[in-house]
Design a protein around this motif. Structure first.
Motif, mmCIF file in Angstrom:
data_model
loop_
_atom_site.group_PDB
_atom_site.id
_atom_site.type_symbol
_atom_site.label_atom_id
_atom_site.label_comp_id
_atom_site.label_asym_id
_atom_site.label_seq_id
_atom_site.Cartn_x
_atom_site.Cartn_y
_atom_site.Cartn_z
ATOM 1 N N ALA A 77 0.836 -1.204 0.000
ATOM 2 C CA ALA A 77 0.000 0.000 0.000
ATOM 3 C C ALA A 77 0.875 1.260 0.000
ATOM 4 C CB ALA A 77 -0.934 0.007 1.206
ATOM 5 N N GLN A 78 1.961 1.243 0.783
ATOM 6 C CA GLN A 78 2.871 2.396 0.801
ATOM 7 C C GLN A 78 3.554 2.571 -0.549
ATOM 8 O OE1 GLN A 78 5.110 0.907 4.189
ATOM 9 N NE2 GLN A 78 4.573 2.741 5.375
ATOM 10 N N ARG A 79 3.926 1.466 -1.169
ATOM 11 C CA ARG A 79 4.561 1.531 -2.481
ATOM 12 C C ARG A 79 3.603 2.144 -3.508
ATOM 13 N NH1 ARG A 79 8.823 -1.334 -4.048
ATOM 14 N NH2 ARG A 79 7.845 -1.968 -5.997
ATOM 15 N N GLU A 80 2.367 1.670 -3.527
ATOM 16 C CA GLU A 80 1.376 2.176 -4.478
ATOM 17 C C GLU A 80 1.079 3.651 -4.241
ATOM 18 O OE1 GLU A 80 -2.093 -0.320 -4.531
ATOM 19 O OE2 GLU A 80 -0.893 -2.127 -4.908
ATOM 20 N N ARG A 81 0.968 4.046 -2.970
ATOM 21 C CA ARG A 81 0.687 5.445 -2.640
ATOM 22 C C ARG A 81 1.832 6.344 -3.096
ATOM 23 N NH1 ARG A 81 1.679 9.270 0.744
ATOM 24 N NH2 ARG A 81 2.863 8.297 2.389
ATOM 25 N N THR A 82 3.065 5.896 -2.876
ATOM 26 C CA THR A 82 4.237 6.692 -3.263
ATOM 27 C C THR A 82 4.324 6.815 -4.784
ATOM 28 O OG1 THR A 82 5.375 5.976 -1.253
ATOM 29 C CG2 THR A 82 6.740 6.888 -3.022
ATOM 30 N N LEU A 83 4.117 5.723 -5.493
ATOM 31 C CA LEU A 83 4.142 5.767 -6.956
ATOM 32 C C LEU A 83 3.082 6.711 -7.522
ATOM 33 C CD1 LEU A 83 4.688 2.003 -7.868
ATOM 34 C CD2 LEU A 83 6.194 3.902 -8.500
ATOM 35 N N ALA A 84 1.937 6.793 -6.830
ATOM 36 C CA ALA A 84 0.810 7.592 -7.324
ATOM 37 C C ALA A 84 0.898 9.073 -6.942
ATOM 38 C CB ALA A 84 -0.501 7.007 -6.806
ATOM 39 N N MET A 85 1.834 9.449 -6.088
ATOM 40 C CA MET A 85 1.905 10.849 -5.643
ATOM 41 C C MET A 85 1.912 11.856 -6.798
ATOM 42 S SD MET A 85 4.533 10.686 -2.478
ATOM 43 C CE MET A 85 3.910 10.870 -0.831
ATOM 44 N N PRO A 86 2.734 11.673 -7.818
ATOM 45 C CA PRO A 86 2.749 12.666 -8.905
ATOM 46 C C PRO A 86 1.482 12.654 -9.766
ATOM 47 C CG PRO A 86 4.793 11.416 -8.849
ATOM 48 C CD PRO A 86 3.824 10.719 -7.945
ATOM 49 N N LEU A 87 0.622 11.666 -9.570
ATOM 50 C CA LEU A 87 -0.593 11.571 -10.366
ATOM 51 C C LEU A 87 -1.749 12.335 -9.728
ATOM 52 C CD1 LEU A 87 -0.347 7.778 -11.282
ATOM 53 C CD2 LEU A 87 0.547 9.762 -12.542
ATOM 54 N N ARG A 88 -1.482 13.049 -8.648
ATOM 55 C CA ARG A 88 -2.512 13.829 -7.949
ATOM 56 C C ARG A 88 -3.032 14.976 -8.811
ATOM 57 N NH1 ARG A 88 1.065 14.851 -2.548
ATOM 58 N NH2 ARG A 88 0.869 12.771 -1.631
ATOM 59 N N ALA A 89 -2.264 15.366 -9.811
ATOM 60 C CA ALA A 89 -2.638 16.499 -10.659
ATOM 61 C C ALA A 89 -2.029 16.291 -12.042
ATOM 62 C CB ALA A 89 -2.109 17.801 -10.052
ATOM 63 N N PRO A 90 -2.619 16.892 -13.071
ATOM 64 C CA PRO A 90 -2.063 16.719 -14.414
ATOM 65 C C PRO A 90 -0.739 17.438 -14.643
ATOM 66 C CG PRO A 90 -4.002 18.125 -14.472
ATOM 67 C CD PRO A 90 -3.898 17.604 -13.077
ATOM 68 N N LEU A 91 -0.415 18.426 -13.801
ATOM 69 C CA LEU A 91 0.841 19.152 -13.930
ATOM 70 C C LEU A 91 1.492 19.278 -12.561
ATOM 71 C CD1 LEU A 91 2.913 20.951 -15.473
ATOM 72 C CD2 LEU A 91 1.370 22.905 -15.005
ATOM 73 N N VAL A 92 2.750 18.859 -12.479
ATOM 74 C CA VAL A 92 3.541 19.033 -11.267
ATOM 75 C C VAL A 92 4.694 19.966 -11.630
ATOM 76 C CG1 VAL A 92 4.902 17.913 -9.464
ATOM 77 C CG2 VAL A 92 2.970 16.678 -10.507
ATOM 78 N N ILE A 93 4.827 21.036 -10.867
ATOM 79 C CA ILE A 93 5.917 21.985 -11.072
ATOM 80 C C ILE A 93 6.890 21.814 -9.911
ATOM 81 C CG2 ILE A 93 6.562 24.415 -11.328
ATOM 82 C CD1 ILE A 93 3.618 24.942 -12.173
#
Length: 188
Positions: A77-93
């Motif tokens: 679950a921690q691995r999946e959550r960490t991998l998904a962090m940048p997917l929280r928004a369509p643009l990461v600056i």
């Protein structure tokens, strides 16, 4: 939206989806960053734009950094959550400070200038109807993340700004009493 309305009402917006900001919105947001207070006119900031498939690659960098930082293996679950962090928004600056030796501008002031640029971008995003929020945390300070993003030895990450279309209207800004934060000083 006028400047004072944006400054008085800006709030972070966490639930974001596609589409990412348009090219015109981006230009307005980016230009706002360039007006940040900047002692010595060093312009110590730079920004990486991460979107599309590159967000998955950023997630892989985050995962490697998180695994390296932990003494015990991460749960699935921690691995999946960490991998998904940048997917929280369509643009990461990614906000980066390029630290420069200067007799009158210490590194702290250079970080503060980058923080001012980020705040200006957040306010401009709000004015443009773009949802945005700023995150730091251990991954922002991880040497492995810095290396994975190709930062130079004298560069530091000051945060990740997530931008996209709000999934719901922004919450109302809290009504704070100015007098709770400002006081006259007499010098006596």
């Amino acid at each position: 939206m006028d400047a004072l309305t944006a400054l008085h009402n800006r709030v972070s917006t966490g639930l974001l989806t596609d589409p990412a900001p348009s090219e015109q919105q981006r230009q307005n947001i980016f230009r706002a960053a360039l007006r940040a207070a900047d002692h010595g006119c060093l312009r110590p900031w730079r920004f990486l734009l991460i979107e599309g498939e590159a967000r998955n690659r950023l997630g892989e960098i985050f995962l490697r950094a998180a695994e390296q930082a932990e003494s015990a293996p991460l749960s699935e679950a921690q691995r999946e959550r960490t991998l998904a962090m940048p997917l929280r928004a369509p643009l990461v600056i990614v906000a980066i400070t390029y630290l420069q030796e200067h007799p009158k501008v210490p590194f702290l002031e250079q970080h503060m200038s980058t923080a001012g640029a980020v705040q200006a971008m957040l306010t401009a995003a709000y004015a443009e109807g773009v949802g945005a929020y700023w995150r730091t945390g251990a991954l922002a300070y991880s040497p492995l993340v810095a290396e994975g993003l190709g930062l130079a030895e004298n560069e530091r990450i000051d945060g990740f700004i997530y931008c996209g279309t709000p999934q719901k209207p922004p919450r109302k800004a809290p009504d704070l009493a100015v007098a709770d934060y400002f006081a006259q000083w007499s010098g006596q």
